[in-house]
Design a protein around this motif. Structure first.
Motif, short mmCIF file in Angstrom:
data_model
loop_
_atom_site.label_atom_id
_atom_site.label_comp_id
_atom_site.label_asym_id
_atom_site.label_seq_id
_atom_site.Cartn_x
_atom_site.Cartn_y
_atom_site.Cartn_z
N LEU A 1 0.81 -1.21 0.00
CA LEU A 1 0.00 0.00 0.00
C LEU A 1 0.85 1.26 0.00
N GLY A 2 2.16 1.09 0.14
CA GLY A 2 3.04 2.26 0.04
C GLY A 2 3.62 2.76 1.35
N LEU A 3 3.37 2.07 2.45
CA LEU A 3 3.91 2.51 3.73
C LEU A 3 5.40 2.19 3.81
N SER A 4 6.14 3.08 4.47
CA SER A 4 7.55 2.83 4.71
C SER A 4 7.69 1.83 5.85
N LEU A 5 8.90 1.29 6.03
CA LEU A 5 9.11 0.34 7.11
C LEU A 5 8.89 0.98 8.48
N ASP A 6 9.25 2.26 8.61
CA ASP A 6 9.00 2.96 9.88
C ASP A 6 7.51 3.06 10.16
N GLU A 7 6.73 3.37 9.11
CA GLU A 7 5.27 3.48 9.28
C GLU A 7 4.67 2.12 9.58
N ILE A 8 5.17 1.08 8.90
CA ILE A 8 4.66 -0.27 9.15
C ILE A 8 4.95 -0.69 10.59
N ARG A 9 6.14 -0.33 11.07
CA ARG A 9 6.50 -0.67 12.45
C ARG A 9 5.50 -0.08 13.44
N ASP A 10 5.09 1.17 13.21
CA ASP A 10 4.12 1.82 14.10
C ASP A 10 2.75 1.14 14.02
N VAL A 11 2.33 0.83 12.78
CA VAL A 11 1.03 0.19 12.61
C VAL A 11 1.01 -1.17 13.28
N MET A 12 2.06 -1.95 13.09
CA MET A 12 2.10 -3.29 13.67
C MET A 12 2.09 -3.23 15.19
N ALA A 13 2.75 -2.23 15.75
CA ALA A 13 2.76 -2.09 17.20
C ALA A 13 1.35 -1.80 17.72
N ASP A 14 0.60 -0.96 16.99
CA ASP A 14 -0.76 -0.63 17.40
C ASP A 14 -1.70 -1.82 17.27
N GLU A 15 -1.43 -2.68 16.27
CA GLU A 15 -2.38 -3.75 15.97
C GLU A 15 -2.11 -5.05 16.73
N ARG A 16 -1.05 -5.08 17.51
CA ARG A 16 -0.80 -6.32 18.24
C ARG A 16 -1.87 -6.60 19.29
N SER A 17 -2.64 -5.55 19.64
CA SER A 17 -3.71 -5.74 20.61
C SER A 17 -5.02 -6.17 19.95
N ARG A 18 -5.05 -6.21 18.60
CA ARG A 18 -6.27 -6.60 17.90
C ARG A 18 -6.49 -8.10 18.02
N GLU A 19 -7.76 -8.50 17.91
CA GLU A 19 -8.10 -9.91 17.99
C GLU A 19 -7.77 -10.60 16.68
N LEU A 20 -7.32 -11.84 16.78
CA LEU A 20 -6.94 -12.61 15.59
C LEU A 20 -8.09 -12.75 14.60
N PRO A 21 -9.33 -13.04 15.02
CA PRO A 21 -10.42 -13.17 14.03
C PRO A 21 -10.62 -11.90 13.19
N GLU A 22 -10.46 -10.72 13.81
CA GLU A 22 -10.61 -9.47 13.07
C GLU A 22 -9.54 -9.34 11.99
N ILE A 23 -8.30 -9.68 12.34
CA ILE A 23 -7.21 -9.60 11.38
C ILE A 23 -7.42 -10.60 10.25
N LEU A 24 -7.83 -11.82 10.61
CA LEU A 24 -8.05 -12.85 9.59
C LEU A 24 -9.18 -12.47 8.64
N ALA A 25 -10.23 -11.84 9.17
CA ALA A 25 -11.34 -11.42 8.32
C ALA A 25 -10.88 -10.38 7.31
N GLU A 26 -10.00 -9.48 7.74
CA GLU A 26 -9.49 -8.46 6.83
C GLU A 26 -8.63 -9.09 5.74
N ILE A 27 -7.79 -10.05 6.11
CA ILE A 27 -6.97 -10.75 5.12
C ILE A 27 -7.84 -11.53 4.15
#
Length: 253
Positions: free
Chosen positions: A56-82
Motif C-alpha cells: 500500500l506504500g507505507l515505509s518500514l518505519d510506518e509499518i513498524r508503528d502500525v504493527m505495534a498498534d495492531e498487536r492488541s487486535r483480535e486474531l479473528p478481526e485480522i483474519l477477516a481483513e486478510i
C-alpha cells in the motif's frame, strides 16, 4: 513451522523475513532449546499484514508503528481483513483468466499471430531498448507484454501514450538500458539499499514523461504486480513497487 516454511507460505524469501525482523516490523520468536525458532499462525498473519502494508506504500518505519498498534487486535478481526483482501485478489485472477482464455481460443482456431498479443507500439519499443543479456530487461519485457495484452481486452483498454516517438529518440532508449543495468546491480541488495529510492524516482519520472502521458491503466496499484515480483531480488522488487506508487500518486484519475 521454521522460517523457510513461513517464507514459502507467504511467497517471500527467508532473506525478506530476516530483513523484517532486523527492521523491527516483524517480531522474531525466541530460540527453542534445540536452537531453532518456531513460527506459528500469528507469525504468518503478521507477515501477511506487513506485506500488505508495504504494497500500500507505507515505509518500514510506518509499518513498524502500525504493527505495534495492531498487536492488541483480535486474531479473528485480522483474519477477516486478510480474507477480504484474498477475495479481491480472487476477482482479479478470474478476470485475468477470462482474458487469457480468449487468447487461448484464438491460438487454437489459428486467428492469433505470434505478436498479436502486443500492440505495434510496444513491439517497436521493446526492439529499440532490447538488452538480451539483462535479467531485468527480460523480466520487464514479459511483464509489459502481459500488461499490454490484458489491458487491450474489452473493458480494459490502455496503450502507451508516446512509444512511437520514444523509439525514434536514442536518448530515452539509452536511459532505458541504464535503468536495466542499475536494476541488475541490485540483485544482491536488500530493500533498504540507498540506491532503491533514487532509481524508483527516476523510473517513475521517465515513465510519466515518455510512456504514460496522462493515461492510468485500470487497477493501477502496486499490489497488482506483486505476484510478478517473485523473480526479482528484494531490492529490485522494492524499486518496482515504489515506482508504481509514485506514478499512481502523480497521475490524474
Amino acid at each position: 513451522m521454521r522460517i523457510g516454511e513461513l517464507a514459502a507460505l507467504l511467497g517471500v524469501s527467508t532473506r525478506t523475513v530476516r530483513h523484517y525482523h532486523h527492521q523491527g516490523v516483524l517480531p522474531e520468536p525466541p530460540r527453542l532449546a534445540n536452537g531453532y525458532r518456531e513460527y506459528g499462525m500469528r507469525d504468518a498473519v503478521a507477515l501477511a499484514r506487513v506485506r500488505r502494508l508495504a504494497g500500500l506504500g507505507l515505509s518500514l518505519d510506518e509499518i513498524r508503528d502500525v504493527m505495534a498498534d495492531e498487536r492488541s487486535r483480535e486474531l479473528p478481526e485480522i483474519l477477516a481483513e486478510i480474507d477480504a483482501d484474498l477475495a479481491a485478489q480472487e476477482r482479479d485472477i478470474r478476470l485475468r483468466r477470462a482474458r487469457l482464455a480468449e487468447v487461448l481460443r484464438r491460438v487454437e482456431d489459428g486467428t492469433l499471430s505470434p505478436d498479436d498479443t502486443a500492440s505495434p507500439g510496444l513491439l517497436s519499443f521493446l526492439k529499440a531498448i532490447d538488452v538480451p543479456a539483462s535479467p531485468s530487461a527480460a523480466w520487464d519485457r514479459d511483464l509489459l507484454m502481459l500488461v499490454d495484452s490484458a489491458s487491450r481486452a474489452p473493458g480494459g483498454r490502455w496503450t502507451f501514450a508516446a512509444l512511437d516517438a520514444l523509439t525514434a529518440d536514442p536518448e530515452p532508449a539509452a536511459r532505458g538500458r541504464d535503468f536495466y543495468r542499475r536494476l541488475d546491480e541490485l540483485a544482491g541488495a536488500e530493500p533498504g539499499d540507498p540506491r532503491v529510492e533514487p532509481l524508483a524516482e527516476e523510473l517513475a519520472a521517465f515513465s510519466l514523461e515518455h510512456m504514460l502521458g496522462d493515461q492510468v491503466p485500470d487497477g493501477w496499484r502496486a499490489e497488482v504486480v506483486e505476484p510478478f515480483l517473485d523473480g526479482l531480488a528484494p531490492a529490485q522488487a522494492e524499486v518496482v513497487r515504489r515506482a508504481i506508487r509514485l506514478i499512481g500518486a502523480r497521475l490524474p484519475r
